[in-house]
Design an enzyme around this catalytic site. Structure first.
Site, PDB file in Angstrom:
ATOM      1  N   TYR A   6       0.837  -1.206   0.000  1.00  0.00           N
ATOM      2  CA  TYR A   6       0.000   0.000   0.000  1.00  0.00           C
ATOM      3  C   TYR A   6       0.870   1.254   0.000  1.00  0.00           C
ATOM      4  O   TYR A   6       0.587   2.222  -0.713  1.00  0.00           O
ATOM      5  CB  TYR A   6      -0.911  -0.025   1.229  1.00  0.00           C
ATOM      6  CG  TYR A   6      -1.846   1.156   1.338  1.00  0.00           C
ATOM      7  CD1 TYR A   6      -2.981   1.244   0.551  1.00  0.00           C
ATOM      8  CD2 TYR A   6      -1.598   2.176   2.251  1.00  0.00           C
ATOM      9  CE1 TYR A   6      -3.848   2.315   0.672  1.00  0.00           C
ATOM     10  CE2 TYR A   6      -2.454   3.252   2.372  1.00  0.00           C
ATOM     11  CZ  TYR A   6      -3.584   3.324   1.578  1.00  0.00           C
ATOM     12  OH  TYR A   6      -4.444   4.399   1.692  1.00  0.00           O
ATOM     13  N   ALA A  12       2.165   1.776  -3.417  1.00  0.00           N
ATOM     14  CA  ALA A  12       1.111   2.267  -4.304  1.00  0.00           C
ATOM     15  C   ALA A  12       0.879   3.757  -4.110  1.00  0.00           C
ATOM     16  O   ALA A  12       0.786   4.518  -5.083  1.00  0.00           O
ATOM     17  CB  ALA A  12      -0.178   1.480  -4.059  1.00  0.00           C
TER      18      ALA A  12
END
Length: 352
Positions: A155, A158
């Site tokens: 995450y 990202a």
């Protein structure tokens, strides 16, 4: 930029920030095109939006990891309403746990949604906006895109990539002369959404949000304001900005602080959790804006944590600006003694 009767496309609209954005845009008379993996929840949200000032709403079930599906989303919006004034990339999934504990397929799934999903959305949105000569693309990153944390590496990657994507796209648009097309990156602190309960988890520990926790409505208000006043990057919550500044000024200290916070507070030390793929591949049942993490106690913790972060920021900035050898205007003792000895040898009127 006028705002009534404009058209906004929102990915990840089924829950959380995307859902909050849809309802806020609809309340201001925008036409909303809702994208997500859950058809029933999207239709229910579209009905709610239509009751807001008779706003128009279109639900388009879409998996943002599929570029063909995202192109079809843009085509439906243009066919139905003729233009796309704003596109909000909001879809996101996460996987908690040490990197070596998270299956490679799950890591890829997080990156497919959080990076390629935003790339597909940006390509579709900018194609429409270049054709019409104006528009605003909003990519929702995160405070962890500026200040990385452990046990959520896919995450973090990202959201860091989303922030970098915004910078690249702004430069491309400037070089091609499209000054009326804007790319905005939003970096929220922790938000009270179903995100934590829906995430994949391979840490063996229950996941709790890291204070301070803000409401998704706060993020939605910030995003809606970008329609009138586009900005390169905006933060949601003072804690997000404070972390970004601290990470830039004292990265090593900030990493140590966030590592302790993550280990002690983000992952429970008392509640175990089984391994789960969460919503990385399959959407969960139900839809909601909130995750049940925001309340009086957490509001107090939020304010306390923000105060601590801001105090740390001020003290750190003060140390960074302090001249070497002590406070401004103060001569180190050893240097003062050497200078006095030199003056005695040379006499009071000697040069130098």
């Amino acid at each position: 930029m006028r705002t009534r009767n404009n058209v906004v496309v929102i990915t990840g609209a089924s829950s959380g920030v995307g859902r909050a954005c849809a309802q806020r845009f609809a309340a201001r008379g925008w036409t909303v095109v809702l994208a997500g993996r859950r058809a029933a929840e999207l239709e229910e949200l579209a009905r709610r939006c239509r009751r807001r000032r008779r706003a128009r709403a279109l639900a388009v079930p879409t998996d943002v990891t599929d570029p063909t599906a995202v192109d079809e989303l843009a085509r439906r919006a243009l066919a139905e309403y003729g233009r796309i004034d704003m596109w909000v990339n909001s879809a996101a999934v996460a996987a908690f746990g040490p990197l070596e504990s998270v299956p490679p397929a799950v890591v890829r799934g997080v990156l497919d949604t959080g990076v390629l999903g935003y790339v597909h959305g940006a390509r579709a949105a900018l194609a429409a906006m270049r054709a019409q000569g104006s528009g605003t693309l909003v990519n929702i990153s995160s405070a962890v895109g500026a200040a990385p944390v452990p046990y959520n590496s896919a995450y973090v990657m990202a959201k860091s990539a989303v922030r970098a994507l915004g910078g690249s796209l702004r430069q491309e648009l400037r070089l091609s002369g499209h000054r009326d097309i804007h790319v905005c990156t939003v970096l929220p602190a922790t938000l009270d959404t179903p995100f934590f309960g829906n995430a994949a988890n391979y840490s063996g520990r229950a996941v709790r949000p890291l204070s301070p926790v803000y409401t998704p409505e706060r993020a939605a208000r910030r995003i809606v304001r970008l329609a009138r006043t586009p900005r390169r990057e905006v933060y949601v919550g003072p804690a997000a900005r404070a972390l970004a500044v601290l990470s830039a000024l004292v990265p090593a200290t900030t990493e140590r602080f966030l590592a302790r916070q993550m280990d002690r507070h983000h992952l429970s030390r008392t509640v175990a959790a089984p391994d789960t793929r969460g919503n990385v591949f399959d959407p969960p049942a139900g839809a909601a804006r909130h995750g049940g993490w925001h309340g009086r106690r957490r509001t107090a913790l939020r304010r306390l944590t923000t105060a601590v972060l801001l105090t740390t920021l001020v003290l750190t900035a003060g140390r960074a600006l302090r001249p070497p050898g002590g406070a401004a205007g103060r001569m180190p003792a050893a240097a003062g003694r050497r200078r006095c000895a030199t003056r005695r040898r040379r006499g009071p009127w000697s040069a130098g």
